[in-house]
Design a protein around this motif. Structure first.
Motif, PDB file in Angstrom:
ATOM      1  N   ASN A 159       0.958  -1.299   0.017  1.00  0.00           N
ATOM      2  CA  ASN A 159       0.169  -0.086   0.116  1.00  0.00           C
ATOM      3  C   ASN A 159       0.982   1.319  -0.119  1.00  0.00           C
ATOM      4  OD1 ASN A 159      -2.236  -1.526  -0.049  1.00  0.00           O
ATOM      5  ND2 ASN A 159      -2.513  -1.420   2.367  1.00  0.00           N
ATOM      6  N   ALA A 160       2.035   1.084   0.636  1.00  0.00           N
ATOM      7  CA  ALA A 160       2.712   2.284   0.742  1.00  0.00           C
ATOM      8  C   ALA A 160       3.388   2.677  -0.670  1.00  0.00           C
ATOM      9  CB  ALA A 160       3.852   2.097   1.625  1.00  0.00           C
ATOM     10  N   LEU A 161       3.814   1.695  -1.523  1.00  0.00           N
ATOM     11  CA  LEU A 161       4.394   1.773  -2.773  1.00  0.00           C
ATOM     12  C   LEU A 161       3.218   2.130  -3.794  1.00  0.00           C
ATOM     13  CD1 LEU A 161       6.760   1.639  -4.760  1.00  0.00           C
ATOM     14  CD2 LEU A 161       6.372  -0.762  -5.022  1.00  0.00           C
ATOM     15  N   LEU A 162       2.190   1.534  -3.470  1.00  0.00           N
ATOM     16  CA  LEU A 162       0.819   2.081  -4.260  1.00  0.00           C
ATOM     17  C   LEU A 162       0.774   3.743  -4.026  1.00  0.00           C
ATOM     18  CD1 LEU A 162      -1.146   0.613  -5.920  1.00  0.00           C
ATOM     19  CD2 LEU A 162      -2.707   0.659  -3.992  1.00  0.00           C
TER      20      LEU A 162
ATOM     21  N   ALA B 164       0.359   1.319 -10.642  1.00  0.00           N
ATOM     22  CA  ALA B 164      -0.323   1.143  -9.362  1.00  0.00           C
ATOM     23  C   ALA B 164      -0.985   0.083  -9.648  1.00  0.00           C
ATOM     24  CB  ALA B 164      -0.845   2.531  -9.028  1.00  0.00           C
ATOM     25  N   TYR B 165      -1.856  -0.113 -10.676  1.00  0.00           N
ATOM     26  CA  TYR B 165      -2.625  -1.369 -11.098  1.00  0.00           C
ATOM     27  C   TYR B 165      -2.004  -2.459 -11.198  1.00  0.00           C
ATOM     28  CZ  TYR B 165      -6.894  -3.430 -12.734  1.00  0.00           C
ATOM     29  OH  TYR B 165      -8.206  -4.268 -12.978  1.00  0.00           O
ATOM     30  N   GLY B 166      -0.869  -2.334 -11.739  1.00  0.00           N
ATOM     31  CA  GLY B 166      -0.021  -3.509 -12.098  1.00  0.00           C
ATOM     32  C   GLY B 166       0.491  -4.154 -10.527  1.00  0.00           C
ATOM     33  N   LEU B 167       0.880  -3.110  -9.806  1.00  0.00           N
ATOM     34  CA  LEU B 167       1.254  -3.552  -8.530  1.00  0.00           C
ATOM     35  C   LEU B 167       0.121  -4.241  -7.732  1.00  0.00           C
ATOM     36  CD1 LEU B 167       3.669  -3.322  -6.375  1.00  0.00           C
ATOM     37  CD2 LEU B 167       2.493  -1.324  -5.401  1.00  0.00           C
ATOM     38  N   ILE B 168      -1.091  -4.020  -8.030  1.00  0.00           N
ATOM     39  CA  ILE B 168      -2.268  -4.743  -7.207  1.00  0.00           C
ATOM     40  C   ILE B 168      -2.199  -6.197  -7.648  1.00  0.00           C
ATOM     41  CG2 ILE B 168      -4.638  -4.785  -7.130  1.00  0.00           C
ATOM     42  CD1 ILE B 168      -4.509  -1.691  -6.757  1.00  0.00           C
ATOM     43  N   ARG B 169      -1.853  -6.039  -9.124  1.00  0.00           N
ATOM     44  CA  ARG B 169      -2.046  -7.537  -9.950  1.00  0.00           C
ATOM     45  C   ARG B 169      -0.928  -8.383  -9.309  1.00  0.00           C
ATOM     46  NH1 ARG B 169      -2.437  -4.720 -14.914  1.00  0.00           N
ATOM     47  NH2 ARG B 169      -4.639  -4.684 -15.746  1.00  0.00           N
ATOM     48  N   ARG B 170       0.158  -7.900  -9.030  1.00  0.00           N
ATOM     49  CA  ARG B 170       1.221  -8.555  -8.643  1.00  0.00           C
ATOM     50  C   ARG B 170       0.924  -9.040  -6.913  1.00  0.00           C
ATOM     51  NH1 ARG B 170       7.541  -6.378  -7.452  1.00  0.00           N
ATOM     52  NH2 ARG B 170       8.212  -7.947  -6.008  1.00  0.00           N
ATOM     53  N   MET B 171       0.617  -8.053  -6.186  1.00  0.00           N
ATOM     54  CA  MET B 171       0.080  -8.474  -5.077  1.00  0.00           C
ATOM     55  C   MET B 171      -1.071  -9.489  -4.844  1.00  0.00           C
ATOM     56  SD  MET B 171      -1.838  -5.549  -2.828  1.00  0.00           S
ATOM     57  CE  MET B 171      -2.321  -5.940  -0.864  1.00  0.00           C
ATOM     58  N   ILE B 172      -1.842  -9.873  -5.556  1.00  0.00           N
ATOM     59  CA  ILE B 172      -2.848 -10.598  -5.735  1.00  0.00           C
ATOM     60  C   ILE B 172      -2.195 -12.104  -6.286  1.00  0.00           C
ATOM     61  CG2 ILE B 172      -4.931 -11.754  -6.885  1.00  0.00           C
ATOM     62  CD1 ILE B 172      -5.702  -8.708  -7.059  1.00  0.00           C
TER      63      ILE B 172
END
Length: 450
Positions: A177-180, A192-200
């Motif tokens: 969330n901090a990097l987001l 940011a959207y790509g980071l959420i995909r990686r997170m999932i």
């Protein structure tokens, strides 16, 4: 104006007090209130030395302090807006005790906020040298990443994120969330959207902040459609936010300053029979009240309550002062009654705006009765309420009542401010009540001599 002799006396008395404080150890949980007050007085004095003294090390050495982890941490936290001075104090303190990670991390956050990144990394290196198995808390790592993001240094933020293993920090949802947040600060929404995909893919479940950060970022840049599509897509994938998507959208619109759009969305929700989350509702009515549209808030409050919303105490904390300020005393009393019916125990700051509103409308007797009812119902007024009451009585020329409340206040152990004494005594003299004015002046003298 203080004379030289009185100033000299005050300084000597201060030095004597500090000498008596300097031997105190951090208080245990069972320590008396006196010891706690003395300990915090010592910390306050050390903080002033760190911030203002030209040669703080020399002054601190003279105090002969028992330097402890708790003392250093509290001083660093109090000096969080003085980064260079904090670093200088910590350097001095390290020569007198062995720091723990808590003090290191507090100073690291201070240096990060001040953009003193070289000093920050040097301190982290010292931590690693002192303890090869050291670990930095995720809270500190998040602070560093977010500070880099706030200043547009996204490459450095990503580098810290990738360094988590070397810092012995787990890449949890809070670090993502901090990097987001950092990516949204520099408007890198696709990243940011790509980071959420990686997170999932890593098996982590997004929380409310994950959604809120990205939605707020999109809303702040006018990308409302993208925010809505993102929430819909995540919902289809089974990753529903902890609160409904429309609530997050409303909060995003408020944060972006789109008040009218937020109002329209809530109006549409209520027409369809849905109600917002109570926290979202509170944020909305606070923003609308600040914009001066109190009537809209009152109507919306009654509407959502009929649909089943259960207001919390913060709802009434926002509405009652706003309604009282525009002179709708009957509505304010109704809201206060509703809060009591909902099981909330009103506090003095809910009564105060109603009393003040009555005074402004010239309803002095009603205000006095309402104040008396407040005390009968077991809600003792505090110092600010008494101060407001005395001030409003003075403005309305009711100096005898003001004097009575002044005496009542002191009987409860509450010390009035000097301005109240001056206003009441001057007012009594002007209206010929010289004996009562003299008693008020004697009361002030007696309190000052205690």
């Amino acid at each position: 104006m203080l004379s030289f002799r009185s100033t000299k006396f005050l300084l000597s008395r201060t030095n004597t007090n500090l000498q008596s404080l300097s031997h105190l150890n951090p208080f245990p949980p069972s320590a008396s209130t006196t010891n706690k007050d003395a300990y915090f007085a010592l910390i306050h004095h050390i903080t002033n030395i760190v911030r203002r003294d030209i040669y703080p090390e020399r002054t601190l050495n003279r105090l002969n302090l028992p330097v402890t982890s708790d003392l250093v941490f509290r001083v660093l936290r109090a000096c969080c807006h003085s980064p260079s001075e904090s670093l200088r104090f910590f350097t001095w303190a390290r020569a007198h005790y062995s720091p723990t990670s808590v003090e290191y991390e507090e100073l690291v956050k201070t240096l990060a906020r001040a953009k003193l990144y070289a000093s920050m990394w040097k301190l982290i290196t010292q931590m690693k040298a002192q303890n090869p198995k050291f670990s930095i808390s995720s809270d500190t790592v998040c602070s560093i990443i977010q500070e880099y993001g706030k200043h547009g240094l996204i490459d450095q933020a990503v580098e810290v994120f990738n360094k988590c293993d070397g810092l012995n920090c787990l890449q949890g949802v809070d670090v993502y969330n901090a990097l987001l947040f950092a990516l949204c600060e520099v408007k890198m929404f696709h990243g940011a959207y790509g980071l959420i995909r990686r997170m999932i893919r890593k098996g982590l479940v997004p929380d409310k902040r994950t959604y809120a950060v990205l939605v707020n970022g999109w809303c702040c840049n006018g990308k409302l459609r993208e925010a809505q599509d993102f929430l819909d897509e995540m919902s289809k994938k089974g990753f529903n936010p902890p609160v409904r998507g429309r609530d997050i959208l409303i909060e995003g619109l408020l944060n972006a300053g789109y008040l009218e759009a937020a109002k329209k969305m809530v109006t549409k929700m209520t027409k369809e029979g849905f109600v917002p989350d109570v926290n979202t509702f509170n944020s909305l009515i606070e923003a609308i009240c600040n914009a001066g549209e109190v009537e809209f808030c009152v109507d919306m409050y009654h509407g959502v309550c009929k649909l089943g919303l259960c207001p919390d105490i913060n709802t009434y904390r926002i509405l009652i002062p706003a309604v009282s300020k525009v002179g709708r005393i009957d509505e304010a009393l109704r809201l206060l009654h509703n809060s009591i019916e909902d099981g909330h125990r009103p506090f003095p700051s809910l009564y105060a705006p109603i009393i003040k509103g009555m005074f402004k409308r010239g309803q002095f007797d009603d205000a006095f009765c309402f104040f008396g009812e407040m005390k009968v119902k077991g809600h003792p007024p505090n110092r600010p309420v008494y101060t407001m009451l005395i001030t409003m009585c003075g403005r309305g020329g009711r100096f005898v009542e003001a004097a009575n409340y002044l005496v009542e206040m002191t009987e409860l152990g509450l010390t009035p401010i000097s301005r109240c004494f001056d206003m009441v005594s001057d007012g009594l003299k002007n209206c010929g009540k010289h004996d009562l004015a003299k008693r008020i002046e004697q009361l002030e003298v007696s309190l000052c001599s205690v």
